[in-house]
Design a protein around this motif. Sequence first.
Motif, PDB file in Angstrom:
ATOM      1  N   TYR A 132       0.831  -1.197   0.000  1.00  0.00           N
ATOM      2  CA  TYR A 132       0.000   0.000   0.000  1.00  0.00           C
ATOM      3  C   TYR A 132       0.872   1.256   0.000  1.00  0.00           C
ATOM      4  N   THR A 133       0.418   2.246  -0.765  1.00  0.00           N
ATOM      5  CA  THR A 133       1.027   3.565  -0.740  1.00  0.00           C
ATOM      6  C   THR A 133      -0.089   4.561  -0.426  1.00  0.00           C
ATOM      7  N   PHE A 134       0.077   5.321   0.663  1.00  0.00           N
ATOM      8  CA  PHE A 134      -1.021   6.190   1.088  1.00  0.00           C
ATOM      9  C   PHE A 134      -0.510   7.365   1.928  1.00  0.00           C
ATOM     10  N   ASP A 135      -1.380   8.362   2.051  1.00  0.00           N
ATOM     11  CA  ASP A 135      -1.179   9.477   2.976  1.00  0.00           C
ATOM     12  C   ASP A 135      -2.287   9.393   4.018  1.00  0.00           C
ATOM     13  N   THR A 175       2.907   9.641   5.592  1.00  0.00           N
ATOM     14  CA  THR A 175       2.985   9.029   4.268  1.00  0.00           C
ATOM     15  C   THR A 175       3.645   7.660   4.370  1.00  0.00           C
ATOM     16  N   ALA A 176       3.120   6.700   3.631  1.00  0.00           N
ATOM     17  CA  ALA A 176       3.701   5.359   3.575  1.00  0.00           C
ATOM     18  C   ALA A 176       3.854   4.969   2.113  1.00  0.00           C
ATOM     19  N   GLU A 177       5.021   4.487   1.766  1.00  0.00           N
ATOM     20  CA  GLU A 177       5.315   4.111   0.386  1.00  0.00           C
ATOM     21  C   GLU A 177       5.556   2.608   0.297  1.00  0.00           C
ATOM     22  N   GLN A 178       4.722   1.931  -0.490  1.00  0.00           N
ATOM     23  CA  GLN A 178       4.876   0.500  -0.758  1.00  0.00           C
ATOM     24  C   GLN A 178       5.094  -0.311   0.530  1.00  0.00           C
ATOM     25  N   ILE A 192      -7.737   9.224   4.970  1.00  0.00           N
ATOM     26  CA  ILE A 192      -6.754   8.445   4.205  1.00  0.00           C
ATOM     27  C   ILE A 192      -6.898   8.749   2.717  1.00  0.00           C
ATOM     28  N   ARG A 193      -5.748   8.965   2.080  1.00  0.00           N
ATOM     29  CA  ARG A 193      -5.700   9.046   0.621  1.00  0.00           C
ATOM     30  C   ARG A 193      -4.858   7.872   0.140  1.00  0.00           C
ATOM     31  N   LEU A 194      -5.539   6.831  -0.317  1.00  0.00           N
ATOM     32  CA  LEU A 194      -4.844   5.642  -0.809  1.00  0.00           C
ATOM     33  C   LEU A 194      -4.443   5.892  -2.247  1.00  0.00           C
TER      34      LEU A 194
END
Length: 269
Positions: free
Chosen positions: A138-141, A176-179, A219-221
Amino acid sequence: MTLKTLVREPLVHFLIAGAALFAFFAWKGEPADPASRTITISQEDRARLALQWQQTMQRPPTDAELDSLTETWLREEILYREALRLGLDQGDAVVRKRLANKMDYLSASAAETEEPSDRTLRQWLADRPQRFANDTAYTFDQLYFSERTRAEAALASLNSGAGWQALGQTISLPPTAEQQTADAVEGRFGIVFREQLDNIAPLGRWTGPHVSGFGWHLIRLRQRDTGKVPPFAQIREQVENDWRAQTLEDRKAKAYQLLRDAYDVTVEK
């Protein structure tokens, strides 16, 4: 929805049962006084106790066991009536919670014993592959809020074009989370948060408020990469458990909403 389909709907059974109980008590009149010192244990009562025993122990009770079950039930009934007579049920948060839970159970109990077909489960899997994939990323803010009302106000601001970096409350969670893998997200944000990532659509928009063990989130996925899904035969039990859990929650929500719509609620401020 046809009449034939409607009558098979568990939620309809729940409402019919509720109406039947209402009609029964309306016909019967005032319920028995909880402080009454007269208790009649019918053959139907003993048959019900015997059936409950058989479902648990996988054999009928002996005469001695049935007598013991009857005495246990009688003890509970006497203590229950005395508690009601003393008003111990009034203002008791535990009693209130247990009764609410029983209503939830009644509205969804059919799903606990319902056996879904393989076709139903295969479709469930096809619609939600990310729930069962081995390495979904998952990549999300995300923005955190301690109260739902704050999250709702922030979402309105975002929809009006406000910059998201200036919103949200401080917490030890990355914005923020990336992959990030499912395990990594669960380890940092919790399983409830991760499960909601599986249900967000469409991608790229701010959604919420979403609850977690910390509070509330917007959340913005931005991306959800579904990994390899094992063959259905290998994960059938997992798919069925997921179907059953979600069906239980959906039916409880539908039943509650039907009841809630019948109430006129005023919140004084």
